[in-house]
Design a protein around this motif. Sequence first.
Motif, PDB file in Angstrom:
ATOM      1  N   ALA A  37       0.835  -1.198   0.000  1.00 29.16           N
ATOM      2  CA  ALA A  37       0.000   0.000   0.000  1.00 29.16           C
ATOM      3  C   ALA A  37       0.874   1.254   0.000  1.00 29.16           C
ATOM      4  CB  ALA A  37      -0.934   0.004   1.208  1.00 29.16           C
ATOM      5  N   GLU A  38       1.931   1.233   0.795  1.00 21.61           N
ATOM      6  CA  GLU A  38       2.829   2.395   0.823  1.00 21.61           C
ATOM      7  C   GLU A  38       3.509   2.589  -0.519  1.00 21.61           C
ATOM      8  OE1 GLU A  38       3.989   2.239   5.589  1.00 21.61           O
ATOM      9  OE2 GLU A  38       5.425   1.531   4.109  1.00 21.61           O
ATOM     10  N   ASN A  39       3.928   1.492  -1.139  1.00 22.61           N
ATOM     11  CA  ASN A  39       4.541   1.593  -2.475  1.00 22.61           C
ATOM     12  C   ASN A  39       3.551   2.150  -3.488  1.00 22.61           C
ATOM     13  OD1 ASN A  39       6.966   0.601  -1.563  1.00 22.61           O
ATOM     14  ND2 ASN A  39       6.557  -1.508  -2.145  1.00 22.61           N
ATOM     15  N   ALA A  40       2.314   1.670  -3.406  1.00 21.28           N
ATOM     16  CA  ALA A  40       1.292   2.159  -4.344  1.00 21.28           C
ATOM     17  C   ALA A  40       1.027   3.643  -4.113  1.00 21.28           C
ATOM     18  CB  ALA A  40       0.007   1.355  -4.191  1.00 21.28           C
ATOM     19  N   GLU A  41       1.001   4.045  -2.851  1.00 20.82           N
ATOM     20  CA  GLU A  41       0.788   5.467  -2.557  1.00 20.82           C
ATOM     21  C   GLU A  41       1.945   6.309  -3.081  1.00 20.82           C
ATOM     22  OE1 GLU A  41      -1.846   4.912   1.530  1.00 20.82           O
ATOM     23  OE2 GLU A  41       0.214   5.568   1.692  1.00 20.82           O
ATOM     24  N   THR A  55      -6.829   1.392  -4.163  1.00 22.58           N
ATOM     25  CA  THR A  55      -8.113   1.107  -3.524  1.00 22.58           C
ATOM     26  C   THR A  55      -8.249  -0.385  -3.257  1.00 22.58           C
ATOM     27  OG1 THR A  55      -9.093   2.990  -4.685  1.00 22.58           O
ATOM     28  CG2 THR A  55     -10.604   1.365  -3.765  1.00 22.58           C
ATOM     29  N   ALA A  56      -7.854  -1.191  -4.235  1.00 15.39           N
ATOM     30  CA  ALA A  56      -7.922  -2.641  -4.063  1.00 15.39           C
ATOM     31  C   ALA A  56      -7.009  -3.085  -2.920  1.00 15.39           C
ATOM     32  CB  ALA A  56      -7.548  -3.344  -5.362  1.00 15.39           C
ATOM     33  N   HIS A  92      -5.183   3.920 -12.995  1.00 15.90           N
ATOM     34  CA  HIS A  92      -4.850   2.512 -12.736  1.00 15.90           C
ATOM     35  C   HIS A  92      -4.276   2.352 -11.326  1.00 15.90           C
ATOM     36  CE1 HIS A  92      -3.178  -1.491 -13.210  1.00 15.90           C
ATOM     37  NE2 HIS A  92      -1.982  -1.007 -12.885  1.00 15.90           N
ATOM     38  N   PHE A  93      -3.341   3.230 -10.982  1.00 17.22           N
ATOM     39  CA  PHE A  93      -2.726   3.129  -9.659  1.00 17.22           C
ATOM     40  C   PHE A  93      -3.724   3.464  -8.553  1.00 17.22           C
ATOM     41  CE2 PHE A  93       1.404   3.766 -11.997  1.00 17.22           C
ATOM     42  CZ  PHE A  93       1.862   2.477 -11.772  1.00 17.22           C
ATOM     43  N   GLU A  94      -4.632   4.377  -8.820  1.00 21.22           N
ATOM     44  CA  GLU A  94      -5.659   4.686  -7.821  1.00 21.22           C
ATOM     45  C   GLU A  94      -6.545   3.458  -7.588  1.00 21.22           C
ATOM     46  OE1 GLU A  94      -7.737   8.168  -9.154  1.00 21.22           O
ATOM     47  OE2 GLU A  94      -6.044   9.484  -8.740  1.00 21.22           O
ATOM     48  N   ARG A  95      -6.933   2.797  -8.681  1.00 22.92           N
ATOM     49  CA  ARG A  95      -7.741   1.579  -8.527  1.00 22.92           C
ATOM     50  C   ARG A  95      -6.947   0.513  -7.774  1.00 22.92           C
ATOM     51  NH1 ARG A  95      -9.216   2.865 -13.900  1.00 22.92           N
ATOM     52  NH2 ARG A  95      -7.676   1.402 -14.705  1.00 22.92           N
ATOM     53  N   LYS A  96      -5.678   0.394  -8.127  1.00 14.32           N
ATOM     54  CA  LYS A  96      -4.827  -0.599  -7.476  1.00 14.32           C
ATOM     55  C   LYS A  96      -4.691  -0.274  -5.986  1.00 14.32           C
ATOM     56  CE  LYS A  96      -0.570  -3.085  -8.467  1.00 14.32           C
ATOM     57  NZ  LYS A  96       0.602  -3.137  -9.328  1.00 14.32           N
ATOM     58  N   GLU A 114      -6.033  -1.292  -0.381  1.00 14.00           N
ATOM     59  CA  GLU A 114      -6.611  -0.843   0.885  1.00 14.00           C
ATOM     60  C   GLU A 114      -7.740  -1.771   1.313  1.00 14.00           C
ATOM     61  OE1 GLU A 114      -7.668   3.208   0.094  1.00 14.00           O
ATOM     62  OE2 GLU A 114      -5.623   3.933   0.410  1.00 14.00           O
ATOM     63  N   SER A 115      -8.528  -2.215   0.347  1.00 12.18           N
ATOM     64  CA  SER A 115      -9.603  -3.159   0.638  1.00 12.18           C
ATOM     65  C   SER A 115      -9.018  -4.473   1.142  1.00 12.18           C
ATOM     66  CB  SER A 115     -10.438  -3.376  -0.623  1.00 12.18           C
ATOM     67  OG  SER A 115     -11.395  -4.367  -0.399  1.00 12.18           O
ATOM     68  N   ASP A 116      -7.969  -4.954   0.460  1.00 11.97           N
ATOM     69  CA  ASP A 116      -7.305  -6.179   0.903  1.00 11.97           C
ATOM     70  C   ASP A 116      -6.753  -6.020   2.319  1.00 11.97           C
ATOM     71  OD1 ASP A 116      -7.858  -7.327  -1.522  1.00 11.97           O
ATOM     72  OD2 ASP A 116      -5.803  -7.156  -2.318  1.00 11.97           O
ATOM     73  N   LYS A 117      -6.190  -4.869   2.578  1.00 12.74           N
ATOM     74  CA  LYS A 117      -5.633  -4.602   3.904  1.00 12.74           C
ATOM     75  C   LYS A 117      -6.730  -4.673   4.961  1.00 12.74           C
ATOM     76  CE  LYS A 117      -3.497  -0.982   6.652  1.00 12.74           C
ATOM     77  NZ  LYS A 117      -3.189   0.428   6.716  1.00 12.74           N
ATOM     78  N   ALA A 118      -7.882  -4.028   4.653  1.00 13.27           N
ATOM     79  CA  ALA A 118      -8.982  -4.036   5.608  1.00 13.27           C
ATOM     80  C   ALA A 118      -9.476  -5.462   5.840  1.00 13.27           C
ATOM     81  CB  ALA A 118     -10.122  -3.161   5.108  1.00 13.27           C
ATOM     82  N   ASP A 119      -9.578  -6.248   4.760  1.00 14.49           N
ATOM     83  CA  ASP A 119      -9.997  -7.642   4.903  1.00 14.49           C
ATOM     84  C   ASP A 119      -9.004  -8.419   5.762  1.00 14.49           C
ATOM     85  OD1 ASP A 119     -12.168  -7.105   3.321  1.00 14.49           O
ATOM     86  OD2 ASP A 119     -11.316  -8.000   1.493  1.00 14.49           O
TER      87      ASP A 119
END
Length: 161
Positions: free
Chosen positions: A22-26, A124-125, A118-122, A127-132
Amino acid sequence: MDKFKEKINSLRAEADASVERAENAEAELKKAKEDIIAKEQEIISLNNKISLLEAEVERAEKKITDLKSAKEEEETTSSTTEALQRKISILENELDTTEKNLKETTEKLRQTDVKAEHFERKCTALESDKADLEKRLEEKEEELKRNKEELETTLKQIAEI
């Protein structure tokens, strides 16, 4: 008990990996946004340059008109007119080059926008995975706690026997 510890450690490692992703994606998203801002600034600069060149072309065209009038009055100014026409050709070539650069920059900006989306969607995904994963970790911790309590109860019962 060791299996539970291994499972917890595994979940922690997964959570750490998710946080890192997530940090890398951010970071990538931030870089993409910075690239977009730079491209927008470059577009503004090129638009300003185009405006200046158009104004300069208009001035040159006006000057040509004035020189044609003067040519009717005086034949010796023809060399000046030719020089101005060469300058106009150079300016037109520069204008064509600038317009080409603007089109390329616009295309790059569009591609950057697509990448940013694309990176925003990634992100978000992720972050969703993290929450799960966090939810699953909490569930596993609660399950572990219940199992410990059950184990303690069972050990007490065995000790009483």
